[in-house]
Design an enzyme around this catalytic site. Structure first.
Site, mmCIF file in Angstrom:
data_model
loop_
_atom_site.group_PDB
_atom_site.id
_atom_site.type_symbol
_atom_site.label_atom_id
_atom_site.label_comp_id
_atom_site.label_asym_id
_atom_site.label_seq_id
_atom_site.Cartn_x
_atom_site.Cartn_y
_atom_site.Cartn_z
ATOM 1 N N HIS A 124 0.849 -1.029 0.016
ATOM 2 C CA HIS A 124 -0.046 0.038 -0.187
ATOM 3 C C HIS A 124 0.922 1.142 0.087
ATOM 4 O O HIS A 124 2.050 1.150 0.683
ATOM 5 C CB HIS A 124 -0.827 -0.062 1.270
ATOM 6 C CG HIS A 124 -1.752 0.924 1.295
ATOM 7 N ND1 HIS A 124 -1.582 2.369 1.528
ATOM 8 C CD2 HIS A 124 -3.302 1.017 1.210
ATOM 9 C CE1 HIS A 124 -2.772 3.142 1.757
ATOM 10 N NE2 HIS A 124 -3.833 2.197 1.188
ATOM 11 N N ASP A 152 2.495 -4.652 8.063
ATOM 12 C CA ASP A 152 1.322 -3.666 8.109
ATOM 13 C C ASP A 152 0.145 -4.611 8.299
ATOM 14 O O ASP A 152 -0.084 -5.812 7.180
ATOM 15 C CB ASP A 152 1.615 -3.123 6.867
ATOM 16 C CG ASP A 152 0.039 -2.498 6.271
ATOM 17 O OD1 ASP A 152 -1.039 -2.683 6.982
ATOM 18 O OD2 ASP A 152 -0.024 -1.926 5.193
ATOM 19 N N GLN A 174 -5.012 -5.406 6.714
ATOM 20 C CA GLN A 174 -5.852 -6.278 6.220
ATOM 21 C C GLN A 174 -5.690 -7.936 6.678
ATOM 22 O O GLN A 174 -6.389 -8.753 6.477
ATOM 23 C CB GLN A 174 -5.709 -6.447 4.766
ATOM 24 C CG GLN A 174 -5.656 -4.957 3.840
ATOM 25 C CD GLN A 174 -6.962 -4.750 3.888
ATOM 26 O OE1 GLN A 174 -8.085 -5.521 4.081
ATOM 27 N NE2 GLN A 174 -7.236 -3.198 3.737
ATOM 28 N N LYS A 181 -11.351 -0.803 10.049
ATOM 29 C CA LYS A 181 -11.237 -2.010 9.039
ATOM 30 C C LYS A 181 -11.551 -3.115 9.760
ATOM 31 O O LYS A 181 -11.713 -4.257 9.111
ATOM 32 C CB LYS A 181 -9.944 -2.264 8.430
ATOM 33 C CG LYS A 181 -9.537 -1.014 7.311
ATOM 34 C CD LYS A 181 -8.081 -1.300 6.718
ATOM 35 C CE LYS A 181 -7.942 -0.189 5.912
ATOM 36 N NZ LYS A 181 -8.562 -0.114 4.904
ATOM 37 N N CYS A 210 -4.560 2.484 -3.941
ATOM 38 C CA CYS A 210 -3.343 2.888 -3.255
ATOM 39 C C CYS A 210 -2.202 1.966 -3.273
ATOM 40 O O CYS A 210 -1.513 1.734 -2.470
ATOM 41 C CB CYS A 210 -3.697 3.392 -1.923
ATOM 42 S SG CYS A 210 -4.845 4.733 -1.569
#
Length: 412
Positions: A122, A199, A202, A225, A371
């Site tokens: 991202h 990260d 997700q 999220k 992104c």
């Protein structure tokens, strides 16, 4: 498995219509909807407990502080951090990555030193480091992917040099759904004495994360999220690293003592939390974690796996369909896994046209580069249509999506 009809009652927005069509919300990788328990908890705090946290001696401040710090403990349990001092509240994954990039480069890197990211990152995990490259002259290197959308892990060793100071990698691609082998990356990095930032934007909403078992040095994720409020996120950092890094911002809350000659900083984690925190949002995040925990990741993951597999099977019956990323989904056997994201294009139909016309049918999907423009360049496309799933989505909604794509395709 849980009762999906009952679950959907917790999310009133799912019962609304758009363009006189029942809403089919498949944009969960961008943001999830919020259950009533989260909204009610935040409203209750604003109505009954609202006061600035920490240092206040009056009752409301003490009560608000207790809720805020209880949320920190809830997050610690959620990702199995060893100490609450390792849980830093941020505005989201993006700010958490920027915090690490800024503070780490300031104290641990000099001109010519290297950070390794991947080709599927991202923008928040690319641009943050590029800004530091412009300021400090560090070098940003990237690990490539193959045509199936998985990392060429065998090339990582050759990318590492004596100037490599940190590796920063997505746990799950927000475009391809690829679940990266972060444990293997961390093991290799640590063999070279290199810390790793993961990260988790997700991954945290979809399957159990254990930062101690993973042994990552930093882990970032966002509340919005995972059924929590917007504007709140988390940076986990090993205590030893957070102690080494300088503050990211200055102001109230993060100081110990301020004089004209010198300022000393607060203990962890407050050293990295300048200004008034969004203490109502942290309470909302804690309630979202409670909601997930009651359902259980085993049930959530099973449900989302079935949806993802079913969606891919149905989409591949459409002429001209191209799905990006791994073929396998979590739980479907050995090999690289795919999480609850399906990105696709159909023939020569532009992704924006597809998304716009699906919207008129009540179907909310994401279109564009998501992104991740360097990834799009690697794939040789300008963008995709992305359907992403959450614990409240159904196979019936997948059927509506597939029927909608067929209808749009016929128009072209």
């Amino acid at each position: 498995m849980y009762d999906i009809a009952k679950i959907r009652e917790d999310f009133p927005i799912l019962s609304r219509e758009v363009y006189q069509k029942p809403l089919v919300y498949l944009d969960n990788a961008a943001t999830t909807q919020k259950p009533l328990c989260v909204l009610d908890a935040m409203r209750d705090e604003y109505l009954n407990v609202n006061a600035n946290v920490h240092r206040g001696v009056h009752y409301l401040s003490q009560q608000a502080t207790d809720l805020h710090e209880a949320a920190r403990e809830k997050v610690r349990e959620f990702i199995n951090a060893s100490k609450i001092e390792e849980i830093v509240f941020t505005r989201g994954t993006t700010e958490a990555i920027n915090l690490v990039a800024s503070s780490f480069c300031e104290s641990q890197m000099k001109k010519g030193d290297e950070v390794i990211v991947t080709e599927m990152e991202h923008h928040s995990n690319i641009v943050s480091w590029q800004l530091q490259a412009m300021k400090r002259g560090i070098v940003v290197k990237h690990l490539a992917i193959n045509d199936e959308g998985t990392l060429l892990i065998d090339q990582l060793e050759s990318l590492i040099s004596e100037r490599t100071k940190i590796i920063s990698v997505a746990h799950v691609s927000n475009v391809l759904g690829t679940v990266n082998p972060v444990e293997d990356i961390i093991k290799l990095a640590h063999a070279h004495g290199i810390p790793v930032l993961v990260d988790g934007a997700q991954s945290a909403p979809h399957f159990k994360v254990d930062v101690q078992a993973m042994d990552c040095d930093f882990f970032a994720f966002s509340g919005h999220k995972m059924y929590g409020p917007t504007g709140i996120g988390v940076l986990y950092g090993k205590e030893e690293w957070l102690e080494k890094l300088p503050p990211y911002q200055g102001g109230g809350e993060m100081i110990d003592k301020v004089t004209w000659e010198k300022t000393t900083f607060e203990r962890l984690p407050f050293k990295f939390e300048a200004g008034t925190p969004d203490y109502v949002a942290t309470h909302g995040l804690a309630k979202a974690i409670d909601y997930i925990s009651v359902l259980g990741f085993e049930a959530i993951q099973q449900h989302e796996e079935e949806l993802t597999r079913y969606c891919m099977e149905q989409l591949m019956t459409i002429e001209g369909m191209k799905i990006y990323g791994p073929d396998l989904v979590l739980g479907s056997g050995p090999g690289t896994k795919k999480d609850a994201v399906v990105s696709f294009n159909v023939g020569d139909i532009h992704h924006l046209d597809m998304g716009t016309l699906l919207d008129r049918l009540g179907i909310a999907v994401r279109t564009g580069h998501h992104c991740a423009q360097p990834l799009m360049d690697r794939l040789g496309i300008s963008g995709t249509v992305r359907a992403s799933f959450a614990l409240y989505n159904t196979k019936e909604e997948v059927d509506v999506l597939v029927a909608g794509i067929r209808r749009v395709s016929q128009m072209f």
